[in-house]
Design a protein around this motif. Structure first.
Motif, short mmCIF file in Angstrom:
data_model
loop_
_atom_site.label_atom_id
_atom_site.label_comp_id
_atom_site.label_asym_id
_atom_site.label_seq_id
_atom_site.Cartn_x
_atom_site.Cartn_y
_atom_site.Cartn_z
N LYS A 82 0.70 4.33 -2.80
CA LYS A 82 0.56 5.74 -2.41
C LYS A 82 1.66 6.58 -3.04
O LYS A 82 1.41 7.67 -3.58
CB LYS A 82 0.59 5.85 -0.89
CG LYS A 82 0.43 7.27 -0.34
CD LYS A 82 0.36 7.23 1.17
CE LYS A 82 0.17 8.64 1.75
NZ LYS A 82 1.37 9.47 1.54
N GLU A 83 2.90 6.10 -2.99
CA GLU A 83 4.02 6.84 -3.56
C GLU A 83 3.86 6.98 -5.07
O GLU A 83 4.19 8.04 -5.64
CB GLU A 83 5.34 6.12 -3.24
CG GLU A 83 5.75 6.20 -1.78
CD GLU A 83 7.02 5.42 -1.52
OE1 GLU A 83 7.58 4.85 -2.49
OE2 GLU A 83 7.46 5.38 -0.36
N HIS A 84 3.38 5.93 -5.72
CA HIS A 84 3.18 5.97 -7.17
C HIS A 84 2.17 7.05 -7.55
O HIS A 84 2.40 7.84 -8.47
CB HIS A 84 2.68 4.60 -7.64
CG HIS A 84 2.49 4.49 -9.13
ND1 HIS A 84 3.53 4.20 -9.98
CD2 HIS A 84 1.39 4.65 -9.91
CE1 HIS A 84 3.08 4.18 -11.22
NE2 HIS A 84 1.78 4.44 -11.21
N SER A 87 8.58 -3.29 -0.73
CA SER A 87 8.43 -2.57 0.53
C SER A 87 7.00 -2.13 0.73
O SER A 87 6.25 -1.96 -0.22
CB SER A 87 9.38 -1.36 0.56
OG SER A 87 9.02 -0.44 -0.44
N THR A 138 0.82 -1.21 0.00
CA THR A 138 0.00 0.00 0.00
C THR A 138 0.85 1.27 0.00
O THR A 138 0.49 2.28 -0.61
CB THR A 138 -0.94 0.01 1.22
OG1 THR A 138 -0.16 -0.18 2.41
CG2 THR A 138 -1.98 -1.08 1.12
N GLY A 139 1.99 1.21 0.66
CA GLY A 139 2.88 2.37 0.68
C GLY A 139 3.42 2.68 -0.71
O GLY A 139 3.55 3.85 -1.10
N VAL A 140 3.75 1.65 -1.47
CA VAL A 140 4.26 1.83 -2.82
C VAL A 140 3.18 2.43 -3.72
O VAL A 140 3.46 3.30 -4.55
CB VAL A 140 4.75 0.49 -3.39
CG1 VAL A 140 5.13 0.62 -4.87
CG2 VAL A 140 5.94 -0.02 -2.59
N GLU A 200 1.27 9.69 -5.75
CA GLU A 200 1.80 11.01 -5.43
C GLU A 200 2.85 11.44 -6.43
O GLU A 200 2.94 12.62 -6.80
CB GLU A 200 2.38 11.00 -4.02
CG GLU A 200 1.32 10.87 -2.92
CD GLU A 200 1.94 10.75 -1.54
OE1 GLU A 200 3.17 10.47 -1.47
OE2 GLU A 200 1.21 10.94 -0.55
N HIS A 201 3.66 10.50 -6.90
CA HIS A 201 4.74 10.84 -7.84
C HIS A 201 4.18 11.31 -9.18
O HIS A 201 4.66 12.29 -9.75
CB HIS A 201 5.65 9.63 -8.04
CG HIS A 201 6.71 9.84 -9.07
ND1 HIS A 201 7.82 10.61 -8.84
CD2 HIS A 201 6.82 9.39 -10.36
CE1 HIS A 201 8.58 10.64 -9.92
NE2 HIS A 201 8.00 9.90 -10.86
N ALA A 218 6.17 0.65 2.90
CA ALA A 218 6.06 2.09 3.15
C ALA A 218 6.87 2.89 2.13
O ALA A 218 7.68 2.35 1.43
CB ALA A 218 6.58 2.40 4.55
N ASP A 226 8.73 -3.37 -6.27
CA ASP A 226 9.18 -2.90 -4.97
C ASP A 226 8.39 -3.67 -3.92
O ASP A 226 7.19 -3.60 -3.86
CB ASP A 226 8.90 -1.40 -4.81
CG ASP A 226 9.54 -0.82 -3.57
OD1 ASP A 226 9.81 -1.60 -2.64
OD2 ASP A 226 9.80 0.39 -3.54
#
Length: 205
Positions: free
Chosen positions: A143-145, A203, A139-141, A147-148, A205, A201
């Motif tokens: 979210k980052e995707h 990870s 879920t963190g990945v 936002e990026h 977060a 990825d």
């Protein structure tokens, strides 16, 4: 104990997981058989008088392909995405198995991509956006995707790999035939046969 299912058992699993009505089961069986005829599972032998044996990897791949159909991809494109995306599919499966039953709620593993439902309208030599954007992560990945890419990201399709595997596991456990544990064990071994996907990825977060 080696995990193996017949077609009728595999169809019953996914008919229940996808909420297929009893009067639509024949059509659903046809949808699965169409995926097989198009080469989704090359190792599965079909034909009159043949009883196909579906291993844990076959069940997993079929589960992912059916989710792609649910997202609007045609059978042909779904199979293309699966075949070209086996590294993230395998890595996403490994991530899911590493977190199932470890936490409550468990950490989740997703496949994510641009579904490009209008791909058929694109230029003939244009790359398939679903294949080009196919990755995995927690879920963190995700979210980052989001936002990026921000305003340049107009759509994103998600498949919850953890849920697909866990729902099959629960269905098998309910049968009382002691198939659930062999399914996880054989699936883990099958997934380990694929190398790590360096484009993904694992990870959270």
């Amino acid at each position: 104990m080696t995990f193996s299912l017949r077609f009728s058992e595999v169809e019953a699993i996914f008919a229940e997981l996808h909420g297929v009505a009893s009067d639509k089961r024949v059509a659903f069986q046809g949808r699965i058989k169409a995926l097989l005829r198009l080469g989704l599972l090359p190792g599965i032998m079909q034909g009159r008088g043949r009883t196909a044996a579906y291993g844990a990897g076959d069940v997993y791949m079929l589960g992912i392909a059916l989710e792609l159909l649910q997202l609007g991809l045609t059978p042909e494109r779904a199979i293309g995405v699966v075949k070209d995306g086996m590294l993230p599919i395998a890595s996403g499966g490994r991530l899911a198995l590493s977190t199932i039953n470890e936490k409550d709620p468990p950490l989740l593993s997703f496949l994510y991509f641009d579904p490009s439902a209008l791909e058929i309208l694109s230029a003939p030599d244009a790359p398939d956006a679903a294949i080009e954007s196919f990755f995995y992560g927690g879920t963190g990945v995700i979210k980052e995707h989001i936002e990026h890419f921000g305003l340049s990201l107009s759509r994103l399709a998600l498949i919850n790999v953890s849920a697909v595997i866990n729902r099959v596991y629960i269905w098998l456990r309910r049968t009382g035939r002691e198939l659930a544990v062999p399914f996880i064990a054989d699936l883990s071994e099958w997934l380990e046969s694929y190398p790590e996907d360096r484009d993904g990825d694992d990870s959270e977060a």
